[in-house]
Design a protein around this motif. Structure first.
Motif, PDB file in Angstrom:
ATOM      1  N   GLY A  83     -17.971  14.191 -71.802  1.00 34.84           N
ATOM      2  CA  GLY A  83     -19.344  14.209 -71.316  1.00 34.84           C
ATOM      3  C   GLY A  83     -20.160  15.400 -71.753  1.00 34.84           C
ATOM      4  N   ASP A  84     -20.648  16.155 -70.775  1.00 32.63           N
ATOM      5  CA  ASP A  84     -21.553  17.265 -71.059  1.00 32.63           C
ATOM      6  C   ASP A  84     -20.873  18.436 -71.751  1.00 32.63           C
ATOM      7  OD1 ASP A  84     -23.549  15.825 -69.852  1.00 32.63           O
ATOM      8  OD2 ASP A  84     -23.417  16.871 -67.930  1.00 32.63           O
ATOM      9  N   ALA A  85     -19.558  18.434 -71.837  1.00 36.82           N
ATOM     10  CA  ALA A  85     -18.826  19.549 -72.448  1.00 36.82           C
ATOM     11  C   ALA A  85     -18.670  19.390 -73.956  1.00 36.82           C
ATOM     12  CB  ALA A  85     -17.454  19.697 -71.796  1.00 36.82           C
ATOM     13  N   ARG A  86     -19.164  18.280 -74.506  1.00 38.42           N
ATOM     14  CA  ARG A  86     -19.047  18.049 -75.944  1.00 38.42           C
ATOM     15  C   ARG A  86     -20.194  17.169 -76.404  1.00 38.42           C
ATOM     16  NH1 ARG A  86     -13.940  13.693 -75.898  1.00 38.42           N
ATOM     17  NH2 ARG A  86     -15.220  11.895 -75.314  1.00 38.42           N
ATOM     18  N   GLU A  87     -20.508  17.243 -77.691  1.00 41.21           N
ATOM     19  CA  GLU A  87     -21.539  16.386 -78.277  1.00 41.21           C
ATOM     20  C   GLU A  87     -20.962  15.697 -79.503  1.00 41.21           C
ATOM     21  OE1 GLU A  87     -26.222  16.370 -79.604  1.00 41.21           O
ATOM     22  OE2 GLU A  87     -25.407  17.922 -78.298  1.00 41.21           O
ATOM     23  N   ALA A  88     -21.085  14.385 -79.533  1.00 39.08           N
ATOM     24  CA  ALA A  88     -20.516  13.604 -80.626  1.00 39.08           C
ATOM     25  C   ALA A  88     -21.305  13.810 -81.914  1.00 39.08           C
ATOM     26  CB  ALA A  88     -20.486  12.123 -80.263  1.00 39.08           C
ATOM     27  N   ILE A  89     -20.571  13.908 -83.010  1.00 36.32           N
ATOM     28  CA  ILE A  89     -21.152  13.949 -84.354  1.00 36.32           C
ATOM     29  C   ILE A  89     -20.659  12.698 -85.073  1.00 36.32           C
ATOM     30  CG2 ILE A  89     -21.335  15.222 -86.515  1.00 36.32           C
ATOM     31  CD1 ILE A  89     -22.508  16.725 -84.116  1.00 36.32           C
ATOM     32  N   GLY A  90     -21.536  11.727 -85.230  1.00 34.38           N
ATOM     33  CA  GLY A  90     -21.128  10.484 -85.876  1.00 34.38           C
ATOM     34  C   GLY A  90     -20.604   9.475 -84.872  1.00 34.38           C
ATOM     35  N   PRO A  91     -19.895   8.452 -85.357  1.00 34.90           N
ATOM     36  CA  PRO A  91     -19.432   7.363 -84.490  1.00 34.90           C
ATOM     37  C   PRO A  91     -18.433   7.852 -83.455  1.00 34.90           C
ATOM     38  CG  PRO A  91     -18.430   7.202 -86.671  1.00 34.90           C
ATOM     39  CD  PRO A  91     -19.474   8.266 -86.757  1.00 34.90           C
TER      40      PRO A  91
ATOM     41  N   LYS B 275     -25.490  16.672 -87.650  1.00 35.27           N
ATOM     42  CA  LYS B 275     -25.793  15.261 -87.397  1.00 35.27           C
ATOM     43  C   LYS B 275     -26.420  14.561 -88.597  1.00 35.27           C
ATOM     44  CE  LYS B 275     -25.844  14.982 -82.428  1.00 35.27           C
ATOM     45  NZ  LYS B 275     -26.498  14.400 -81.245  1.00 35.27           N
ATOM     46  N   LYS B 276     -26.748  15.330 -89.635  1.00 31.05           N
ATOM     47  CA  LYS B 276     -27.196  14.706 -90.878  1.00 31.05           C
ATOM     48  C   LYS B 276     -25.993  14.095 -91.597  1.00 31.05           C
ATOM     49  CE  LYS B 276     -31.272  17.638 -91.496  1.00 31.05           C
ATOM     50  NZ  LYS B 276     -31.967  18.640 -92.368  1.00 31.05           N
ATOM     51  N   PRO B 277     -26.191  13.271 -92.618  1.00 36.71           N
ATOM     52  CA  PRO B 277     -25.075  12.522 -93.216  1.00 36.71           C
ATOM     53  C   PRO B 277     -23.997  13.380 -93.886  1.00 36.71           C
ATOM     54  CG  PRO B 277     -27.177  11.527 -93.807  1.00 36.71           C
ATOM     55  CD  PRO B 277     -27.497  12.837 -93.159  1.00 36.71           C
ATOM     56  N   GLU B 278     -24.324  14.605 -94.310  1.00 34.67           N
ATOM     57  CA  GLU B 278     -23.401  15.361 -95.157  1.00 34.67           C
ATOM     58  C   GLU B 278     -22.055  15.640 -94.486  1.00 34.67           C
ATOM     59  OE1 GLU B 278     -27.511  16.289 -96.700  1.00 34.67           O
ATOM     60  OE2 GLU B 278     -26.562  16.054 -94.728  1.00 34.67           O
ATOM     61  N   PHE B 279     -22.070  16.018 -93.210  1.00 36.67           N
ATOM     62  CA  PHE B 279     -20.814  16.389 -92.551  1.00 36.67           C
ATOM     63  C   PHE B 279     -19.855  15.207 -92.487  1.00 36.67           C
ATOM     64  CE2 PHE B 279     -18.103  16.591 -88.788  1.00 36.67           C
ATOM     65  CZ  PHE B 279     -17.415  17.771 -89.030  1.00 36.67           C
ATOM     66  N   ARG B 280     -20.297  14.094 -91.934  1.00 35.78           N
ATOM     67  CA  ARG B 280     -19.387  12.948 -91.805  1.00 35.78           C
ATOM     68  C   ARG B 280     -19.012  12.379 -93.166  1.00 35.78           C
ATOM     69  NH1 ARG B 280     -16.180  11.476 -87.505  1.00 35.78           N
ATOM     70  NH2 ARG B 280     -15.861   9.625 -88.793  1.00 35.78           N
ATOM     71  N   ALA B 281     -19.941  12.403 -94.128  1.00 34.72           N
ATOM     72  CA  ALA B 281     -19.608  11.902 -95.473  1.00 34.72           C
ATOM     73  C   ALA B 281     -18.471  12.711 -96.070  1.00 34.72           C
ATOM     74  CB  ALA B 281     -20.845  11.961 -96.369  1.00 34.72           C
ATOM     75  N   ALA B 282     -18.531  14.046 -95.919  1.00 28.50           N
ATOM     76  CA  ALA B 282     -17.467  14.897 -96.451  1.00 28.50           C
ATOM     77  C   ALA B 282     -16.185  14.715 -95.652  1.00 28.50           C
ATOM     78  CB  ALA B 282     -17.905  16.355 -96.416  1.00 28.50           C
ATOM     79  N   PHE B 283     -16.308  14.544 -94.349  1.00 27.64           N
ATOM     80  CA  PHE B 283     -15.143  14.348 -93.479  1.00 27.64           C
ATOM     81  C   PHE B 283     -14.387  13.076 -93.861  1.00 27.64           C
ATOM     82  CE2 PHE B 283     -13.237  12.573 -89.595  1.00 27.64           C
ATOM     83  CZ  PHE B 283     -12.513  13.656 -89.108  1.00 27.64           C
TER      84      PHE B 283
END
Length: 341
Positions: free
Chosen positions: A124-132, A284-292
Motif C-alpha cells: 500500500g502506502d509504503a511502496r509505489e509501483a513502477i510498471g505492471p 515511471k517513464k518507459p526507459e526503466f521497465r524497458a531496460a529491466f
C-alpha cells in the motif's frame, strides 16, 4: 563478561532498534511484540563522539523505557568485537554497549539486510509501483538502494521463512551496450581500471555520469550536486541533466533486471533510498521497465516481475521491527554478530 553467542533465541523486550548510516542514525524502541515502535528524532553522527553517546543522550535519556536488548543495522562489514562504519567515525563495540548501556543482548546486522527484512511485508502506502503489478507472491524478492553508495540485497523465501541475503552487489561490473554508452564510458571515473555499478548508480555516480555527458557533448558542467541534477532533470531545465537521469534510470533498470534473475525474485524488485523516491516520475517513464525486461532469453519472465519504489520513511526500522516481533519467520544468521551478557 559479554561474549559472542550464536543463539537463535528471541531478543528480550524491550528492544532498541537502530538504522545507522554514515551521516544519520535513526532509533526506535519496541516494548513488546504487539506494540507500535516508539520513534526518536534522527541523530547526526557528527554531533556525537561515539554511537554509545548518541544512544544515551538521544534515546535513553529521553525515554522511560529501558531496553534489555538492541538490534542495530549498520553500513559496514561486521567482523570482530569492534565494528567501524564505512563512512563515519563511529565504531560499534557491542561488549561496551552491554557493559555501559545496560543491554543484555546486542545483535548487529548489515543495513541492507534490514532493508531486505522490510520488503517482506511492505504494501500500500509504503511502496509505489513502477510498471505492471500483480498480487503479492510468497516468493523471493530483492532490494537495490542508490544513495551515498549502492546497496543490494536479496530476500529468499524458503522453508516457510524469509532469509535475507546481504552482499556487495553494488560493486559488480557495469558495462556499455548502446552507441551512446560507448561514447560516454571512456569519460566515466574508474576505480582501479573498472566501472562498477556504484560508480554510476549513486549520488556521486549521478555527478560522474553528468560530467561524462558534458565532456562528450563539449558542454561546460554547471550543476554541482546530485540534487541539482535531479531537480533540473525533472523540471526539464537542463538538457545534460535530463539525459543524465534518463540514462541513470536505464542503467538502474538493467541492474535491477540482473538482480531479479540472480535471486529469481518473482515477488518483486524494490528500489529504496532518497534518490529512488525523488526520481519516481523518471522511473515511471518507459526507459526503466524497458531496460529491466530486456533480458533475452528471459524477457517474458521479467515482464511478470513487479518493481516498486519503497516510500516508507523508516523502512529499515520497519524491517527490524518485523524481525524482532517474529524472529522465527526470518532466517537471520547470528554467527559472529550477536553478543550476550
Amino acid at each position: 563478561m559479554p561474549q559472542l553467542n550464536h543463539s537463535d533465541a528471541p531478543l528480550p523486550f524491550p528492544i532498541l532498534m537502530g538504522d545507522i548510516g554514515g551521516t544519520n542514525a535513526r532509533f526506535s524502541i519496541l516494548a513488546d511484540a504487539g506494540a507500535e515502535p516508539i520513534h526518536f528524532p534522527n541523530l547526526h553522527a557528527a554531533s556525537f563522539e561515539t554511537i554509545d553517546e548518541a544512544i544515551q543522550k538521544g534515546v535513553l535519556d529521553k525515554s522511560a523505557a529501558r531496553p534489555r536488548s538492541a538490534v542495530l543495522a549498520i553500513a559496514g562489514p561486521i567482523r570482530g568485537d569492534e565494528i567501524p562504519l564505512t563512512n563515519s567515525h563511529w565504531v560499534v563495540r557491542p561488549k561496551t554497549m552491554i557493559g555501559d548501556l545496560g543491554f543484555e543482548d546486542v545483535l548487529v546486522i548489515n543495513d541492507f539486510e534490514a532493508q531486505a527484512l522490510a520488503i517482506a511485508s511492505l504494501t500500500g502506502d509504503a511502496r509505489e509501483a513502477i510498471g505492471p503489478t500483480q498480487a503479492d507472491m510468497m516468493a523471493s524478492r530483492a532490494v537495490l538502494g542508490p544513495g551515498t553508495g549502492l546497496g543490494v540485497a536479496g530476500l529468499v523465501h524458503a522453508q516457510h521463512a524469509w532469509i535475507p541475503v546481504p552482499g556487495e552487489g553494488g560493486h559488480i561490473d557495469l558495462g556499455p551496450r548502446s552507441a551512446r554508452d560507448l561514447q560516454i564510458w571512456p569519460h566515466l571515473e574508474e576505480i582501479e581500471g573498472r566501472i562498477s555499478a556504484e560508480q554510476v548508480l549513486c549520488g556521486r555516480g549521478l555527478q560522474n555520469l553528468y560530467h561524462a555527458i558534458c565532456k562528450v557533448d563539449g558542454i561546460e558542467p554547471t550543476l554541482k550536486e546530485p540534487a541539482d541534477i535531479t531537480t533540473h532533470a525533472l523540471a526539464g531545465t537542463d538538457r545534460a541533466a535530463e539525459e543524465t537521469v534518463s540514462l541513470f534510470v536505464t542503467y538502474l533498470g538493467r541492474l535491477a533486471g540482473d538482480v531479479a534473475m540472480l535471486f529469481m525474485a518473482r515477488g518483486g524488485v524494490y528500489l529504496s533510498g532518497g534518490i529512488s523516491q525523488k526520481i519516481i516520475p523518471a522511473l515511471k517513464k518507459p526507459e526503466f521497465r524497458a531496460a529491466f525486461e530486456d533480458k533475452a532469453p528471459h524477457s517474458a519472465m521479467l515482464r511478470t516481475i513487479p518493481t516498486y519504489v519503497v516510500t516508507h520513511p523508516l523502512a529499515a526500522l520497519e524491517g527490524l521491527s518485523s524481525y524482532a516481533r517474529a524472529p522465527s519467520s526470518f532466517g537471520v544468521a547470528t554467527d559472529g554478530r550477536r553478543w550476550r551478557s
